[in-house]
Enzyme design. Structure first.
Site, PDB file in Angstrom:
ATOM      1  N   ASP A 271       0.852  -1.187   0.000  1.00 15.91           N
ATOM      2  CA  ASP A 271       0.000   0.000   0.000  1.00 15.91           C
ATOM      3  C   ASP A 271       0.890   1.241   0.000  1.00 15.91           C
ATOM      4  O   ASP A 271       1.589   1.505   0.989  1.00 15.91           O
ATOM      5  CB  ASP A 271      -0.846  -0.057   1.288  1.00 15.91           C
ATOM      6  CG  ASP A 271      -2.150   0.684   1.163  1.00 15.91           C
ATOM      7  OD1 ASP A 271      -2.182   1.692   0.443  1.00 15.91           O
ATOM      8  OD2 ASP A 271      -3.125   0.267   1.817  1.00 15.91           O
TER       9      ASP A 271
ATOM     10  N   ASP B 115      -2.777   4.667  -2.513  1.00 20.15           N
ATOM     11  CA  ASP B 115      -3.743   5.343  -1.646  1.00 20.15           C
ATOM     12  C   ASP B 115      -4.171   6.686  -2.261  1.00 20.15           C
ATOM     13  O   ASP B 115      -3.314   7.451  -2.725  1.00 20.15           O
ATOM     14  CB  ASP B 115      -3.040   5.584  -0.294  1.00 20.15           C
ATOM     15  CG  ASP B 115      -3.967   6.086   0.773  1.00 20.15           C
ATOM     16  OD1 ASP B 115      -4.892   5.346   1.147  1.00 20.15           O
ATOM     17  OD2 ASP B 115      -3.770   7.225   1.256  1.00 20.15           O
TER      18      ASP B 115
ATOM     19  N   GLU C   1      -6.712   3.858  -5.549  1.00 20.26           N
ATOM     20  CA  GLU C   1      -7.893   4.264  -4.788  1.00 20.26           C
ATOM     21  C   GLU C   1      -8.295   5.646  -5.271  1.00 20.26           C
ATOM     22  O   GLU C   1      -7.510   6.595  -5.173  1.00 20.26           O
ATOM     23  CB  GLU C   1      -7.581   4.306  -3.285  1.00 20.26           C
ATOM     24  CG  GLU C   1      -8.831   4.582  -2.475  1.00 20.26           C
ATOM     25  CD  GLU C   1      -8.550   5.044  -1.055  1.00 20.26           C
ATOM     26  OE1 GLU C   1      -9.389   4.833  -0.188  1.00 20.26           O
ATOM     27  OE2 GLU C   1      -7.478   5.646  -0.806  1.00 20.26           O
TER      28      GLU C   1
ATOM     29  N   HIS D 239     -10.907  -1.494   4.969  1.00 22.29           N
ATOM     30  CA  HIS D 239     -10.655  -1.012   6.331  1.00 22.29           C
ATOM     31  C   HIS D 239     -11.290   0.352   6.609  1.00 22.29           C
ATOM     32  O   HIS D 239     -11.157   0.865   7.716  1.00 22.29           O
ATOM     33  CB  HIS D 239      -9.143  -0.951   6.553  1.00 22.29           C
ATOM     34  CG  HIS D 239      -8.493   0.019   5.608  1.00 22.29           C
ATOM     35  ND1 HIS D 239      -8.414  -0.216   4.244  1.00 22.29           N
ATOM     36  CD2 HIS D 239      -7.953   1.230   5.807  1.00 22.29           C
ATOM     37  CE1 HIS D 239      -7.834   0.812   3.662  1.00 22.29           C
ATOM     38  NE2 HIS D 239      -7.545   1.710   4.590  1.00 22.29           N
ATOM     39  N   ASP D 240     -11.915   0.945   5.608  1.00 25.21           N
ATOM     40  CA  ASP D 240     -12.565   2.249   5.801  1.00 25.21           C
ATOM     41  C   ASP D 240     -14.089   2.140   5.783  1.00 25.21           C
ATOM     42  O   ASP D 240     -14.775   3.138   5.984  1.00 25.21           O
ATOM     43  CB  ASP D 240     -12.181   3.217   4.663  1.00 25.21           C
ATOM     44  CG  ASP D 240     -10.708   3.563   4.663  1.00 25.21           C
ATOM     45  OD1 ASP D 240     -10.098   3.582   5.749  1.00 25.21           O
ATOM     46  OD2 ASP D 240     -10.168   3.821   3.572  1.00 25.21           O
TER      47      ASP D 240
HETATM   48  C1  NOJ Z   1      -7.419   6.132   2.303  1.00 21.01           C
HETATM   49  C2  NOJ Z   1      -7.128   5.046   3.280  1.00 21.01           C
HETATM   50  O1  NOJ Z   1      -7.781   3.886   2.881  1.00 21.01           O
HETATM   51  C3  NOJ Z   1      -7.556   5.554   4.635  1.00 21.01           C
HETATM   52  O2  NOJ Z   1      -7.539   4.562   5.611  1.00 21.01           O
HETATM   53  C4  NOJ Z   1      -6.677   6.725   4.999  1.00 21.01           C
HETATM   54  O3  NOJ Z   1      -7.122   7.309   6.196  1.00 21.01           O
HETATM   55  C5  NOJ Z   1      -6.683   7.788   3.907  1.00 21.01           C
HETATM   56  N1  NOJ Z   1      -6.578   7.241   2.594  1.00 21.01           N
HETATM   57  C6  NOJ Z   1      -5.541   8.720   4.085  1.00 21.01           C
HETATM   58  O4  NOJ Z   1      -4.332   8.070   3.801  1.00 21.01           O
END
Ligand code: NOJ
Length: 550
Positions: free
Chosen positions: A96, A196, A246, A320-321
């Site tokens: 990542d 990311d 992402e 995870h979000d």
């Molecule tokens: C996306 C990530 O998936 C998340 O967990 C993170 O807080 C933000 N980007 C900032 O890096």
């Protein structure tokens, strides 16, 4: 270009996966311990969220050193062992790369703070007075997106936490540093990368107030994004790697460019539009029931448009979000098993590469924490305060977190029925989900042919067995209700048709296509068959059915 159409990615949040040294914090040896389990599941790539040295203000997405392992997770030797052992089992590691920002503890930022102009140019600093914030943009975690450094008389941009300073990609030296990091990991034997919030890295030259929103329209899919991505991938020599970006608040047009093979940018994209259908007026912190019509339209639009433009989707519900999908769109009790299987099947047969987030394969549920003390996530803690400030009661604020907090997915992995789920022998860094029950464990499901886990194994195996799932053309069938999604895939003589009842009620579908009478390939109810003579078929709550000639 890597061939990834029949591959499946499994996401590991190492901090919550398996703790082998008894500190309540998952580690890399814990991932090694579970490799046989992952191989048996049948996945091809293991995406590990960041394990780099980090103050952990945003659980590792605040990276202080991109080329090392945080001792909390283990050592570089552990990681090398993980790479070797994964490879021996036919799995590649996906790292990542958090390249939109660094931790403010990174040496680059520290040198910038110490007055080194070379490193100040690595970030987005603006001269100014403390009472004149450069723009009114908002941080994604709440509050202003700029932070003032009195000693420098400068502001710096931070779209996330105050400890996550945005990098200045317009500076060629920054782009060279990032390529070097990719080369470092490539030499270690890493096979894939996740980038990311990569579509936020190209900021506009002139930064102005946003009177219509929080600023995102100025920096999402920014002016040089495609040029920078092409350059990064080409110069780091990762064109034939599996890469996923992402993409925050993006568009299908941009995602086609990011992922069409002829563009030589990335292999595929995550977009989040389908996970906002329960955001009231687009606000994550305002609850409303899911809009199923919208959900269907979004899947149809993204599947069809990406197909037309040669783009490629990353297929996912969980990460995870995100809250757990069974808690969000399924049923946690009476139809827990059926709804978990239906939701899984719904995306696994679409055109794209499926991602499974740890625990999804056993139908894990949201955290259901009764008080704010149990939460750890910076975004959740910030928004709890913001919700209270905006007049919500404590109960309402907790209800909102219960539905939206990122901690919902970060609770420890449930391996067995022990107190801490076999994740750890000591109290974990984040409490277990209050929905933790014996049947939602790997141990309870691994020898049960009817379990959610066994269903995921079938989905993965079928993708590898039938090229129509990996490569077939997709089209959608009309249905009379927004609660049923149906689609067809075709490849030469092979065809499958997929029916998903998204509802806890029964619904009827017309049984009148060229697929009528095709055998059932997969079902989430026992012994259900579509009557080849009947004109309609009544679907059970959350029923999922695949018919096909393969
Ligand atoms: C996306 C990530 O998936 C998340 O967990 C993170 O807080 C933000 N980007 C900032 O890096």
């Amino acid at each position: 270009m890597a061939d990834f159409s029949n591959k499946v990615v499994y996401q590991i949040y190492p901090k919550s996966f398996r703790d082998t040294n008894g500190d309540g914090f998952g580690d890399i040896p814990g991932v090694i311990e579970k490799l046989d389990y992952l191989q048996e599941l049948g996945v091809d790539y293991l995406w590990l969220t960041p394990f780099f040295p980090s103050p952990q203000h945003d659980n590792g997405y605040d990276v202080a050193d991109y080329c090392a392992v945080d001792p909390k997770f283990g050592t570089m030797e552990d990681l090398e062992e993980l790479i070797r052992q994964s490879e021996a089992r036919g799995m590649g590691l996906m790292l990542d790369m958090v390249f939109n920002h660094t931790s403010t503890e990174h040496t680059w930022f520290q040198q910038a703070l110490a007055g080194d102009e070379t490193y100040q140019k690595y970030y987005i600093f603006k001269d100014g007075r403390p009472d004149r914030i450069p723009t009114n943009w908002q941080s994604k975690f709440g509050g202003p997106a700029w932070e003032y450094v009195p000693a420098l008389k400068k502001w710096y941009l931070r779209l996330y936490d105050v400890t996550q300073a945005d990098l200045n990609w317009d500076n060629p030296r920054v782009r060279e540093e990032l390529k070097e990091i990719l080369r470092f990991w490539k030499n270690k034997g890493i096979k894939a990368f996740r980038f990311d919030v990569i579509n936020l890295v190209s900021k506009p030259e002139v930064m102005e107030d946003d009177f219509l929103g929080d600023g995102r329209r100025f920096y999402s899919d920014g002016p040089h994004i495609h040029e920078y991505l092409k350059e990064l991938v080409r110069d780091a020599g990762i064109e034939d790697f599996v890469t996923v970006g992402e993409m925050s608040s993006t568009s299908v047009e941009h995602c086609i460019r990011y992922s069409a093979p002829e563009e030589k940018e990335l292999s595929m994209c995550f977009n989040f539009h389908h996970l906002k259908v329960d955001y009231k007026d687009g606000d994550k912190w305002a609850l409303m029931p899911a809009d199923y019509q919208k959900l269907k339209e979004l899947f149809i639009e993204w599947q069809i448009q990406m197909q037309k433009g040669h783009g490629w989707n990353a297929l996912f519900w969980c990460n995870h979000d995100q809250p757990r999908i069974v808690s969000r769109l399924g049923d946690e009790t009476a139809y827990w098993k059926q709804s978990a299987k239906m939701l899984a099947g719904m995306i696994h047969f679409m055109r794209g590469t499926p991602y499974i987030y740890q625990g999804e394969e056993i139908g894990m549920l949201n955290a259901h924490y009764p008080s704010i003390e149990q939460y750890r996530d910076v975004e959740s803690l910030n928004y709890y305060q913001i919700l209270l400030k905006n007049g919500k009661t404590e109960r309402e604020a907790l209800e909102t977190l219960a539905a939206r907090s990122r901690d919902n997915s970060r609770t420890p992995m449930q391996w067995n029925g022990e107190r801490y789920g076999g994740f750890s022998e000591t109290e974990p860094w984040l409490p277990m989900s209050a929905g933790f029950r014996n049947e939602i464990t790997v141990e309870a499901q691994q020898n049960d042919q009817d379990s959610i886990l066994s269903f995921y194994k079938k989905l993965i195996a079928m993708r590898k067995m039938y090229p129509v799932i990996a490569e077939g053309e997709i089209s959608f069938l009309e249905t009379e209700t927004d609660r049923v999604l149906a689609y067809q895939r075709k490849l030469g003589e092979q065809q499958i048709v997929v029916f998903c009842n998204l509802d806890g009620e029964k619904h009827t579908v017309k049984a009148d296509g060229d697929w009528r009478g095709d055998p059932v390939l997969l079902e989430n109810y026992e012994a259900r068959q579509m009557d080849p003579e009947g004109e309609t078929y009544t679907m059970e709550p959350y029923e999922f059915m695949v018919l096909g000639k393969v």
